[in-house]
Design a protein around this motif. Structure first.
Motif, PDB file in Angstrom:
ATOM      1  N   VAL A 184      -7.203   2.031   8.454  1.00 22.44           N
ATOM      2  CA  VAL A 184      -7.029   0.598   8.207  1.00 22.44           C
ATOM      3  C   VAL A 184      -8.140   0.058   7.304  1.00 22.44           C
ATOM      4  CG1 VAL A 184      -7.012  -1.677   9.306  1.00 22.44           C
ATOM      5  CG2 VAL A 184      -5.742   0.209  10.336  1.00 22.44           C
ATOM      6  N   CYS A 185      -9.364   0.530   7.482  1.00 19.00           N
ATOM      7  CA  CYS A 185     -10.500  -0.031   6.737  1.00 19.00           C
ATOM      8  C   CYS A 185     -10.823   0.740   5.460  1.00 19.00           C
ATOM      9  CB  CYS A 185     -11.730  -0.091   7.634  1.00 19.00           C
ATOM     10  SG  CYS A 185     -11.502  -1.154   9.074  1.00 19.00           S
ATOM     11  N   GLN A 186     -11.111   2.022   5.562  1.00 24.08           N
ATOM     12  CA  GLN A 186     -11.567   2.792   4.403  1.00 24.08           C
ATOM     13  C   GLN A 186     -10.421   3.309   3.535  1.00 24.08           C
ATOM     14  OE1 GLN A 186     -13.470   5.076   7.155  1.00 24.08           O
ATOM     15  NE2 GLN A 186     -15.379   3.922   7.134  1.00 24.08           N
ATOM     16  N   GLN A 187      -9.295   3.619   4.143  1.00 25.57           N
ATOM     17  CA  GLN A 187      -8.142   4.130   3.391  1.00 25.57           C
ATOM     18  C   GLN A 187      -7.018   3.101   3.423  1.00 25.57           C
ATOM     19  OE1 GLN A 187      -7.341   7.730   5.515  1.00 25.57           O
ATOM     20  NE2 GLN A 187      -8.996   8.847   4.553  1.00 25.57           N
ATOM     21  N   HIS A 188      -7.413   1.850   3.365  1.00 26.60           N
ATOM     22  CA  HIS A 188      -6.478   0.748   3.548  1.00 26.60           C
ATOM     23  C   HIS A 188      -5.289   0.819   2.591  1.00 26.60           C
ATOM     24  CE1 HIS A 188      -4.978  -3.246   4.437  1.00 26.60           C
ATOM     25  NE2 HIS A 188      -4.929  -3.473   3.147  1.00 26.60           N
ATOM     26  N   GLU A 189      -5.546   1.040   1.318  1.00 28.51           N
ATOM     27  CA  GLU A 189      -4.456   1.013   0.330  1.00 28.51           C
ATOM     28  C   GLU A 189      -3.424   2.115   0.604  1.00 28.51           C
ATOM     29  OE1 GLU A 189      -3.730   1.051  -4.484  1.00 28.51           O
ATOM     30  OE2 GLU A 189      -5.744   0.762  -3.710  1.00 28.51           O
ATOM     31  N   ARG A 190      -3.888   3.329   0.908  1.00 27.65           N
ATOM     32  CA  ARG A 190      -2.971   4.434   1.195  1.00 27.65           C
ATOM     33  C   ARG A 190      -2.149   4.147   2.443  1.00 27.65           C
ATOM     34  NH1 ARG A 190      -2.388   8.117   4.649  1.00 27.65           N
ATOM     35  NH2 ARG A 190      -4.384   7.738   5.646  1.00 27.65           N
ATOM     36  N   PHE A 191      -2.810   3.665   3.500  1.00 30.83           N
ATOM     37  CA  PHE A 191      -2.133   3.364   4.764  1.00 30.83           C
ATOM     38  C   PHE A 191      -1.131   2.223   4.576  1.00 30.83           C
ATOM     39  CE2 PHE A 191      -2.236   1.571   9.196  1.00 30.83           C
ATOM     40  CZ  PHE A 191      -1.643   2.657   9.818  1.00 30.83           C
ATOM     41  N   ARG A 192      -1.552   1.185   3.865  1.00 29.92           N
ATOM     42  CA  ARG A 192      -0.677   0.040   3.588  1.00 29.92           C
ATOM     43  C   ARG A 192       0.549   0.484   2.800  1.00 29.92           C
ATOM     44  NH1 ARG A 192      -0.108  -3.261  -0.778  1.00 29.92           N
ATOM     45  NH2 ARG A 192       0.596  -5.372  -0.377  1.00 29.92           N
TER      46      ARG A 192
END
Length: 86
Positions: A61-69
């Motif tokens: 959610v925080c560091q890999q936000h764009e990939r997860f989103r």
């Protein structure tokens, strides 16, 4: 029941998970999934995205936000519901 397991799932977990499925009489095979880690062939619109713990989820959610989103948006566009399992 038949379950697809994403080919990008951690190798160390694959063996353990496949053994558990075998014990339960669940047939499984590996395939690259559009979203998530596991998908039932009985309900292809519902997938499970497994997280090792809350720390991994927070990292997504925080560091890999764009990939997860982006993964969540792909699921939404395809009408797929994701269960995040910690």
């Amino acid at each position: 029941m038949q379950i697809q397991i994403d080919t990008r799932e951690r190798k160390s977990e694959l063996t353990r998970i496949e053994r558990q499925f075998n014990r339960l009489g669940v047939q499984s095979f590996r395939s690259k999934l559009y979203v998530g880690d596991y998908q039932s062939l009985d309900n292809a619109r519902l997938v499970v995205d497994r997280k090792q713990d809350l720390q991994e989820l927070c990292g997504n959610v925080c560091q890999q936000h764009e990939r997860f989103r982006n993964e969540l948006l792909r699921a939404l566009d395809a009408g797929i519901k994701i269960i995040v399992l910690c």
